[in-house]
Write a protein that holds these residues in place. Structure first.
Motif, PDB file in Angstrom:
ATOM      1  N   PHE C 253      36.726  43.063  31.818  1.00 23.81           N
ATOM      2  CA  PHE C 253      35.753  43.272  32.890  1.00 23.81           C
ATOM      3  C   PHE C 253      34.683  44.239  32.450  1.00 23.81           C
ATOM      4  O   PHE C 253      34.894  45.045  31.541  1.00 23.81           O
ATOM      5  CB  PHE C 253      36.444  43.800  34.143  1.00 23.81           C
ATOM      6  CG  PHE C 253      37.356  42.796  34.761  1.00 23.81           C
ATOM      7  CD1 PHE C 253      36.836  41.753  35.524  1.00 23.81           C
ATOM      8  CD2 PHE C 253      38.730  42.873  34.575  1.00 23.81           C
ATOM      9  CE1 PHE C 253      37.679  40.824  36.093  1.00 23.81           C
ATOM     10  CE2 PHE C 253      39.569  41.937  35.137  1.00 23.81           C
ATOM     11  CZ  PHE C 253      39.048  40.902  35.904  1.00 23.81           C
ATOM     12  N   ASP C 254      33.557  44.183  33.118  1.00 19.12           N
ATOM     13  CA  ASP C 254      32.464  45.086  32.783  1.00 19.12           C
ATOM     14  C   ASP C 254      32.905  46.541  32.881  1.00 19.12           C
ATOM     15  O   ASP C 254      32.467  47.386  32.133  1.00 19.12           O
ATOM     16  CB  ASP C 254      31.257  44.845  33.713  1.00 19.12           C
ATOM     17  CG  ASP C 254      30.605  43.508  33.419  1.00 19.12           C
ATOM     18  OD1 ASP C 254      31.114  42.811  32.510  1.00 19.12           O
ATOM     19  OD2 ASP C 254      29.622  43.156  34.087  1.00 19.12           O
ATOM     20  N   GLY C 255      33.783  46.851  33.844  1.00 15.72           N
ATOM     21  CA  GLY C 255      34.188  48.239  34.052  1.00 15.72           C
ATOM     22  C   GLY C 255      35.140  48.765  32.975  1.00 15.72           C
ATOM     23  O   GLY C 255      35.384  49.959  32.892  1.00 15.72           O
ATOM     24  N   GLY C 256      35.715  47.911  32.172  1.00 13.95           N
ATOM     25  CA  GLY C 256      36.600  48.381  31.119  1.00 13.95           C
ATOM     26  C   GLY C 256      37.992  47.785  31.194  1.00 13.95           C
ATOM     27  O   GLY C 256      38.652  47.597  30.171  1.00 13.95           O
ATOM     28  N   SER C 257      38.507  47.478  32.411  1.00 14.25           N
ATOM     29  CA  SER C 257      39.845  46.908  32.509  1.00 14.25           C
ATOM     30  C   SER C 257      39.852  45.512  31.908  1.00 14.25           C
ATOM     31  O   SER C 257      38.799  44.896  31.728  1.00 14.25           O
ATOM     32  CB  SER C 257      40.263  46.792  33.981  1.00 14.25           C
ATOM     33  OG  SER C 257      39.947  47.940  34.672  1.00 14.25           O
ATOM     34  N   GLY C 297      40.911  51.110  39.826  1.00 17.06           N
ATOM     35  CA  GLY C 297      39.566  51.273  40.402  1.00 17.06           C
ATOM     36  C   GLY C 297      39.603  52.400  41.408  1.00 17.06           C
ATOM     37  O   GLY C 297      40.662  52.954  41.723  1.00 17.06           O
ATOM     38  N   LEU C 315      35.598  48.074  40.962  1.00 19.22           N
ATOM     39  CA  LEU C 315      36.036  47.746  39.613  1.00 19.22           C
ATOM     40  C   LEU C 315      34.762  47.575  38.805  1.00 19.22           C
ATOM     41  O   LEU C 315      34.087  46.542  38.914  1.00 19.22           O
ATOM     42  CB  LEU C 315      36.848  46.466  39.613  1.00 19.22           C
ATOM     43  CG  LEU C 315      37.391  46.075  38.237  1.00 19.22           C
ATOM     44  CD1 LEU C 315      38.556  46.984  37.822  1.00 19.22           C
ATOM     45  CD2 LEU C 315      37.855  44.622  38.248  1.00 19.22           C
ATOM     46  N   GLY C 316      34.414  48.647  38.077  1.00 20.72           N
ATOM     47  CA  GLY C 316      33.125  48.595  37.391  1.00 20.72           C
ATOM     48  C   GLY C 316      32.030  48.450  38.439  1.00 20.72           C
ATOM     49  O   GLY C 316      32.061  49.151  39.467  1.00 20.72           O
ATOM     50  N   PRO C 317      31.093  47.544  38.229  1.00 17.38           N
ATOM     51  CA  PRO C 317      29.990  47.378  39.191  1.00 17.38           C
ATOM     52  C   PRO C 317      30.419  46.577  40.421  1.00 17.38           C
ATOM     53  O   PRO C 317      29.698  46.550  41.396  1.00 17.38           O
ATOM     54  CB  PRO C 317      28.935  46.638  38.391  1.00 17.38           C
ATOM     55  CG  PRO C 317      29.694  45.908  37.335  1.00 17.38           C
ATOM     56  CD  PRO C 317      30.954  46.665  37.070  1.00 17.38           C
TER      57      PRO C 317
END
Lengths: 283, 419, 357, 312
Positions: C253-257, C297, C315-317
């Protein structure tokens, strides 16, 4: 929604018939006015040609000049305009107040008053010719604008009140409450909040009242016999002289008389229709 | 408004001081003049009076194009007891009405004992029309009568004399129209529309039979004569002497059609003459004028026209107004109006005045006609009487009712009104 | 009773194409629901089937008959309108009798048919009333009754429940379902409400922009949505979407997970390596902390529903919503670690938004 | 007034800072209602209520302004005269006839116009305008214009008749034709008003009703008689009431077209009232006539109201 259903198509299969029907409708409404316009542009000689001509051969505005010079047409216009305007203003003032009371305040017998107003709207004003004549005579009002303004106001009062009642009822009560909480008096709330919001209704009622007054004939004929105080319909009808009936000149005068109301109608057609159908009634 | 107020102030001022000389008080007289009778020329006559009487200012008011419209206006002014009008011109049929309603002031106070001799100067019919119960209620402004106009050229061409009777007229008309073969040429044009002229239409043959409609304020209706009169006109239509839509014909239609050369005989008032001899006329110098025909075995009769000056009972300047009217109804003014406006004089002598005969030569023919003219019924309810007669004439000519039914109806309705 | 088929059905107003070539076969006795957002062409399609709207192109068959040019009255259909379209000046009985009378059914036959239909719908005691004297639910039933007495080949329903309040809607829904079970006539039903579609339909047709997005049984469209659109449209609360990329057999995912691709999504993972995807996770498919693959998140809002708790977390963006057990009450601002069942995530192509696999 | 008194009065302020005159701006609801209704009530009292009383009173009097005599009580004399007056009967009959012909006539024409105007035209304003213009045109103008149309020699009607191979008619020379011309004119003038009211009624009928009927199998005609007409009933009744009341008052069009001629064959009761009042100044008789017309129109209103109530 679309009207293009198969059934619709089968009956009015598309354009040609619809255009024809539209033409019939427009001609029915416009032809008389158009014909009078043509007549007003013809010379007296052309008018007595046989067979008659349809379109004017050599259009002339001479009849218009004569219409304004033979008779005080401008004065008739002015009289009609002022009488209509003043009676409209008075009608609106009186009916706004009454309609507000009926729409907003808790009055015992409200329904009774409303039915009475409807009853008044069916009232044949003609029958009051004699007493009104006498009242105007007693008050020394014959041959004045007031002799017409007062009855005209009453003529339009019921209709305008009914229209305005329905408009006022459509305005949320909370707007007014909030105006009063914000510091308005009750009457202040009426004129600062309610009337502006009901403007379309006030406007519609105003146009109806104006047209009613503009069109009225019998009272104007009976109460204002002084030629200087005649309204347009009476003035033009009495154009015919002791001896002559000058058709082209009368036609020109008619065109002049039709134009103001036609302009009003063209500009405000939707309002007028909504007014007529929201309780506005006139034969 | 302003002028009325100032006037009141002036009057009040005069009453208070009592010493004010007459010359200092300015009198404003407001005069109603019929718009179809040359108000422009009357204005000149007023100017002359103002010149001689600097303390009097005369303003003119005109309006209404017909006798009916004018009467309607004056009706409202009078019923409103409006003091704004001082002097008004009245159709000859109205002085009696106005006197009965108390709307005019009699002249007897001004004329004093001389009233009788004063009135004798006028043509007798006018002296009579303006005297009610011994009171002079108005003074004549000018005379008028109905004439028979005819096409001199056509009658001469066919060797026919102007007709003495209506029957002769019918014969002559048929003869001329048949041999002329002009589809536009009508034998006779008269007034069949429901206007005041139609009252005269009915009365002409009726009078010619020596009958009166009203005597001493009571109905003296002769039904037989009425049927004959209505039948006479209807026969003209049925025989093709007059055109089919004669029930639509008003006074000026007769004038226009004759002037266009489409009519052999025409019944009309004096104003038509000037127009027939005008520049736009197709019949200039081809017109003859005589008195109207009689019925077989009767006397010729014409319908008396003309207008009268009355002083409003609600005027604030009655005395000044009456003086002014005396001026307007004088031989001098009569002569002036005859010469400048071609209005027929109300004095017999003026017809033969040299200046008048020079200006309007045909007046010489007019005088005998005016002298035979009879006044329409004198009654306070004349408007109703007139309406009954004209609608009946109109209905009969339109074929709406038979002459018999018309006469019956007329009698019934007249009896109700003159009950 | 009859089947219905659409072949390359088109509708356009001038240059505006409303329905863009619909192909659909509806079997006899089937209950099909056309569902989609407003403007998707579902009502137009139904109205073309009814004959209330002309067909620009293509073909409609009812049974074996091509009905393209037939007027409505000859198509042997009955329709329940959104506003019920009850004749306000006629009684309930007259409303129901009208179509039979028009068709010349003898009076002796009309009466028992109406009585039967009224019985079935429980409106027998209302037959003498005018529509204005009825409640919304009663009107709805009369409208159905009017359709039933006709015994047509096909029933059409045009958003029949949208004028009812939530409680009544559920009730009437059940009745419609029972009705279909009782009389078995083919029903084509239009709605914008996915719950109605799921509960009523044998098959759901999801429309978008005048085209069919997916056709399938309720289970099919729920479990294997053909596109981001279908995934988001079916199910409540709506499916969560988050952008990601396939890296090393997992979705990052964009957020890192990241979540490893397993089971059914494992197969073609290699082929997808390096592609941008949209990941869809239904809120109800999150697992309690410690189960499945963990995702972390920040908690934003917590909504306790009694039966469940909804947790909105970043979760990220993206913001995701999870439906979890009611006991779980994290505090906004906390960091949340929650489990995901890797077998129940949906992968869509980021560019075409169509389902991958 | 208010400003004048303000300058001369010392205006006491109370604690909350409101001025003395706010009492008038914030009256109790009841008082306010009465105040607001007062102008309307006064006007109606002056122009309707008092005149009606006076009308009835005058009808029992001998009051002719041309006689110079003061008013005198005459009992039922005016009414007795009226029964005996052929013109009264004729004008009353004409009025009734005009009502019986032009009200249904205007309704039918208006219905046709409304149905035509309700077609889906691309541009709506010309249609709307062509319905509004006849409505807004003064009746007297319509009379003058149509008088010219029906002119026996130069009128367009006879011209068209001639082109179609018919012989022209001298319209105003015969009671029957003049009456026909008047009725046609009235129908033209008033049908567009009917059409506007009916059109508004048409547009409130939900489209889905027609679709339902379509699905139910009803054809166009059936739809018109089973749906359109019954649902238009309310607007039609309203339009009919007002049209009938105004038809009973018919004045302008015959006055401008024929002045009641030939004879009195096209005169209406309103014209006769006007004539007796304004021309003859016989106020007593004019009042008696007006009372009859008043009774006539009240009767019509009552009948219609009963009709509405009976059918709910």
């Amino acid at each position: 929604m679309s009207h293009d259903t198969p059934a619709n198509r089968s009956l009015f299969s598309g354009k040609p018939l619809r255009i024809l029907i539209g033409f019939v409708l427009v001609m029915n409404g416009m032809f008389p006015a158009l014909w009078i316009l043509f007549t007003s542009l013809k010379t007296e000689t052309e008018l007595t040609l046989k067979p008659i001509t349809w379109l004017p051969h050599a259009p002339t505005i001479a009849n218009y000049l004569r219409a304004f010079t033979d008779q005080p047409l401008l004065l008739f216009l002015f009289n009609s305009f002022m009488v209509a305007l003043l009676s409209t203003a008075l009608t609106l003032f009186v009916s706004v107040l009454a309609a507000y009371a009926l729409a907003r305040l808790h009055i015992r017998g409200r329904d009774l008053i409303l039915s009475a107003i409807i009853a008044v709207s069916t009232f044949p004003l003609v029958t009051l010719l004699v007493p009104l004549f006498e009242i105007m005579r007693a008050l020394n009002l014959l041959n004045t604008w007031i002799a017409l303004i007062l009855p005209y106001t009453v003529l339009s009062l019921p209709v305008c009140t009914l229209i305005l009642v329905s408009f006022f009822e459509g305005i949320p009560r909370d707007l007014e409450n909030s105006a009063m909480i914000d510091g308005c008096t009750r009457l202040g709330a009426l004129f600062k909040v309610v009337v502006p919001l009901a403007a379309p209704g006030v406007f519609t009622a105003g146009i109806l009242a104006f047209v009613n007054s503009w069109d009225e004939f019998l009272l104007a004929l009976s109460f204002n016999s002084n030629p200087m105080l005649r309204t347009l319909p009476v003035g033009i009808t009495l154009y015919q002289g002791e001896f002559a009936f000058p058709w082209p000149v009368i036609s020109a005068a008619l065109v002049v008389g039709i134009v103001p109301v036609a302009v009003l109608i063209v500009i405000f057609q939707e309002r007028v229709v909504s007014g007529l159908t929201s309780g506005g009634i006139k034969g | 408004m302003m002028s009325k107020k100032t006037m009141k102030l002036l009057l009040a001022g005069a009453a208070l001081t009592l010493t004010a000389s007459a010359a200092m008080a300015q009198t404003n007289l407001r005069v109603f003049v019929s718009s179809q009778h040359r108000p422009d020329v009357w204005r000149k006559a007023f100017d002359m009076y103002e010149a001689k009487n600097p303390n009097v200012k005369v303003t003119i008011e005109t309006g209404g194009n017909t006798s009916e419209a004018q009467a309607q206006y004056l009706n409202t002014v009078m019923t409103a007891k409006d003091s704004s009008l001082d002097v008004m011109i009245l159709d000859v049929i109205r002085p009696a009405q106005y006197a009965a309603a108390g709307w005019t002031v009699p002249f007897n106070d001004v004329l004093g004992a001389d009233a009788d001799s004063y009135m004798k100067r006028y043509l007798p019919a006018y002296a009579e029309a303006n005297t009610v119960d011994g009171k002079v209620v108005a003074l004549p402004a000018f005379a008028d009568a109905m004439f028979l106009y005819y096409r001199k050229d056509l009658l001469e061409k066919h060797g026919i004399q102007p007709p003495q009777t209506w029957d002769e007229l019918a014969v002559a008309a048929k003869k001329v129209t048949e041999s002329e073969k002009d589809p536009n040429l009508q034998g006779l044009s008269f007034q069949g529309k429901a206007i005041e002229g139609a009252v005269c239409t009915f009365l002409l043959p009726y009078w010619s039979m020596g009958r009166q409609l009203v005597s001493n304020g009571k109905l003296s209706f002769d039904k037989e004569a009425a049927v004959k009169s209505l039948k006479l006109w209807k026969d003209f239509v049925d025989q093709g002497v007059a055109k089919k839509n004669i029930a639509e014909v008003a006074t000026d239609d007769t004038r226009k059609e004759f002037q266009a050369g489409n009519v052999l005989f025409a019944v009309n008032w004096s104003y038509a003459w000037g127009q027939f001899q005008g520049a736009e006329s197709a019949v200039k110098d081809k017109v003859g004028v005589v008195k109207l025909p009689a019925v077989q075995g009767g006397q010729p009769a014409s319908c008396l026209g003309g207008w009268e000056w009355g002083v409003s009972a609600y005027s604030n300047n009655k005395t000044e107004a009456q003086k002014f009217v005396q001026y307007l109804s004088s031989p001098e003014t009569s002569e002036f109006m005859a010469i400048n406006a071609a209005l027929l004089p109300q004095f017999p002598d003026v017809y033969t005045d040299a200046d008048v005969t020079k200006a309007v030569p045909w007046f010489a023919n007019a005088r005998p006609v005016v002298e035979t003219a009879k006044a329409r019924p004198v009654t306070p309810r004349y408007n109703e009487v007139s309406d009954i007669i004209r609608t009946t004439v109109n209905a009969v000519l339109a074929g709406q009712s038979t002459p018999e039914d018309g006469a019956t109806q007329m009698e019934g309705r007249l009896r109700r009104v003159l009950r | 009773m009859s089947s219905v088929s659409f072949r390359k059905l088109e509708k356009s107003y001038g240059a505006l194409r409303i329905v863009k070539g619909i192909d659909l076969e509806i079997a006899d006795r089937e209950f099909v629901v056309l569902v989609g957002p407003s403007g998707c062409g579902k009502s137009t399609t139904l109205r073309m089937l009814a004959g209330l709207e002309s067909i620009s192109d293509g073909e409609i068959r009812i049974g074996d008959r091509v009905v393209n040019r037939l007027p409505p009255r000859e198509r042997d259909i009955a329709m329940v309108f959104q506003d019920y379209a009850l004749y306000p000046h006629k009684t309930v009985y007259e409303n129901m009798a009208f179509s039979l009378k028009v068709r010349g059914v003898p009076a002796a036959e009309i009466k028992p048919r109406i009585a039967q239909a009224a019985e079935m719908l429980g409106i027998s005691q209302l037959l003498d009333r005018k529509p204005s004297q009825l409640s919304g639910g009663q009107r709805q039933r009369v409208a159905m009754g009017r359709a039933i007495v006709r015994r047509p080949q096909v029933f059409l329903f045009d958003e029949p429940l949208s004028n009812l309040d939530a409680k009544l809607r559920g009730q009437v829904r059940t009745e419609i379902k029972r009705l279909h079970q009782a009389i078995g006539t083919t029903i084509i039903y239009v709605t914008h409400d996915q719950v109605e579609a799921m509960t009523l339909a044998d098959r759901i047709v999801i429309l978008k922009g005048g085209e069919i997005e997916q056709v399938g049984t309720p289970d099919e469209v729920y479990n294997t949505p053909a596109s981001v659109f279908v995934g988001g449209f079916i199910g409540s609360p709506a499916m969560n979407f988050a952008k990601g990329r396939i890296q090393g057999g997992a979705v990052a995912f964009d957020g890192g997970s990241s979540i490893p691709l397993q089971s059914r999504s494992a197969g073609p993972a290699g082929a997808l390596e390096g592609r941008d995807v949209i990941v869809g996770i239904r809120p109800e498919h999150f697992l309690p902390p410690g189960e499945g693959q963990p995702l972390t998140g920040r908690v934003q809002v917590v909504e306790p529903l009694g039966s469940d708790t909804l947790i909105h977390f970043a979760l990220g963006p993206s913001t995701l919503t999870a439906r979890v057990a009611p006991e779980m009450r994290p505090i906004p601002g906390d960091t949340l670690s929650i489990g995901v069942d890797p077998t129940r995530i949906h992968l869509f192509d980021a560019a075409t938004e169509r389902a991958l696999v | 007034m208010a400003t004048a008194s303000e300058t001369t009065l010392v205006t006491p302020r109370n604690e909350s800072g409101t001025k003395w005159w706010t009492r008038f701006l914030d009256p109790s609801e009841r008082t306010l209602a009465l105040l607001l209704l007062l102008p309307a009530a006064l006007l109606l009292a002056l122009i309707i209520v008092y005149p009606v009383c006076r009308l009835v009173w005058t009808s029992f009097q001998n009051l002719s302004l041309t006689s110079g005599a003061p008013a005198a009580f005459a009992g039922l004399e005016n009414y007795a005269l009226m029964l005996d007056d052929p013109v009264f009967w004729e004008t009353t009959w004409n009025t009734v006839l005009i009502t019986l012909i032009t009200v249904p006539g205007a309704l039918l024409v208006g219905l046709a116009l409304a149905l035509m105007a309700n077609l889906p035209f691309k541009r709506k304003w010309p249609v709307r305008l062509s319905l509004l213009i006849p409505w807004a045109l003064p009746l007297s103008f319509a009379g003058l214009i149509f008088a010219w149309f029906f002119h026996s020699e130069y009128g367009v009607v006879n011209d068209v008749l001639g082109r179609l191979g018919f012989e022209g008619v001298i319209w105003f020379n015969s009671a029957r034709w003049a009456f026909a011309a008047i009725c046609l004119t009235i129908i033209w003038k008033t049908s567009s008003f009917m059409a506007l009211i009916i059109l508004a009624g048409l547009q409130t009928i939900p489209r889905s009703l027609y679709e339902a009927a379509e699905v139910d199998g009803a054809g166009r005609l059936r739809q018109f008689f089973e749906i359109t007409l019954p649902l238009l009933k309310a607007s039609i009744v309203v339009a009919l009431i007002f049209r009938t009341i105004t038809a009973l008052q018919t004045f302008d069009i015959p006055f401008t077209m024929t002045r009641g001629g030939p004879g009195t064959s096209t005169a209406t009761l309103a014209m006769y009232i006007h004539q007796n009042t304004v021309d003859f100044l016989d106020l007593g008789y004019g009042s008696a006539l007006a009372v009859v017309m008043f009774a006539l129109s009240m009767g019509v209103t009552a009948v219609y109201l009963r009709m509405i109530r009976a059918k709910g």
